[in-house]
Design a protein around this motif. Sequence first.
Motif, mmCIF file in Angstrom:
data_model
loop_
_atom_site.group_PDB
_atom_site.id
_atom_site.type_symbol
_atom_site.label_atom_id
_atom_site.label_comp_id
_atom_site.label_asym_id
_atom_site.label_seq_id
_atom_site.Cartn_x
_atom_site.Cartn_y
_atom_site.Cartn_z
ATOM 1 N N SER A 134 0.171 4.227 0.604
ATOM 2 C CA SER A 134 -0.182 5.196 1.589
ATOM 3 C C SER A 134 0.397 5.133 2.651
ATOM 4 O O SER A 134 0.540 6.319 3.613
ATOM 5 C CB SER A 134 -1.813 5.153 1.776
ATOM 6 N N ASP B 243 4.050 5.050 4.716
ATOM 7 C CA ASP B 243 5.518 5.247 4.050
ATOM 8 C C ASP B 243 6.363 4.230 4.766
ATOM 9 O O ASP B 243 6.213 3.378 5.459
ATOM 10 C CB ASP B 243 5.768 6.764 4.696
ATOM 11 N N ASP C 11 0.837 -1.286 -0.042
ATOM 12 C CA ASP C 11 -0.166 -0.007 -0.094
ATOM 13 C C ASP C 11 0.804 1.381 0.017
ATOM 14 O O ASP C 11 1.494 1.465 0.880
ATOM 15 C CB ASP C 11 -0.943 -0.071 1.273
#
Length: 226
Positions: A38, A40, A36
Amino acid sequence: MQLYVDTANINEIRHAAALGIVNGVTTNPSLLAKEDPSVDVRQRILEIYEIMEGGHLSVEVVSTDTDGMLREADEILSWFPDATIKIPMIESGLAAVKSLSRQNIPTNVTLIFNATQAIAANNAGATYVSVFVGRLDDIAIDGIQVVQEVCEIWDTQDLESQIIAASIRHPMHIIGCAQAGADIATVPYKVLMQSLKHPLTDAGLQSFLNDYAKMQAEKAKLAGKN
Ligand code: G3P
């Protein structure tokens, strides 16, 4: 031979860790890019670190110059101090390994495809040398044979780096690397799970359970008669 799981997927790492079969996790930029976007990278790495409770965790740099690699190593070490810094087997990488090794920072030299690269990485001070198996098979070079060569040289010369067999594609690779004498195989989650299965285990368990249930039923029948 120790097993590491070669993934950046949290659920996979959590499951493999819960089974108690892995001593570490190796990641690389491609594995991180599958997850993913999103989340970090620092956050994901720290989550993996927490799950692994102090087990090995290799985090790879993406710079290709020595100074950039060393800057990234500093940053990764600021996330967690016992990180193993994964460095590509290129000249600037060897110089970074030399510098990190003098500071006693563990390094994992990746993208090694033959014994001469492995010897050079060892001599630069690598803690781990990652020999890729599957990608050699892909180009019709026997990857397991290269791991065998490296292990034989390590035995003859008494070299220090730990040998990680990477780019593992199927359970036979795990067996071949263990027979060769690799210290560690880092294995994708799917292959790790495949390696646990045997149809005779499932059939055997089913027959044990059936027999036990049959015995219980007979006992209940006898108890009912008395
Ligand atoms: O650890 C390196 C490994 O992830 C490479 O595997 O399957 O991309 O060759 P593969």
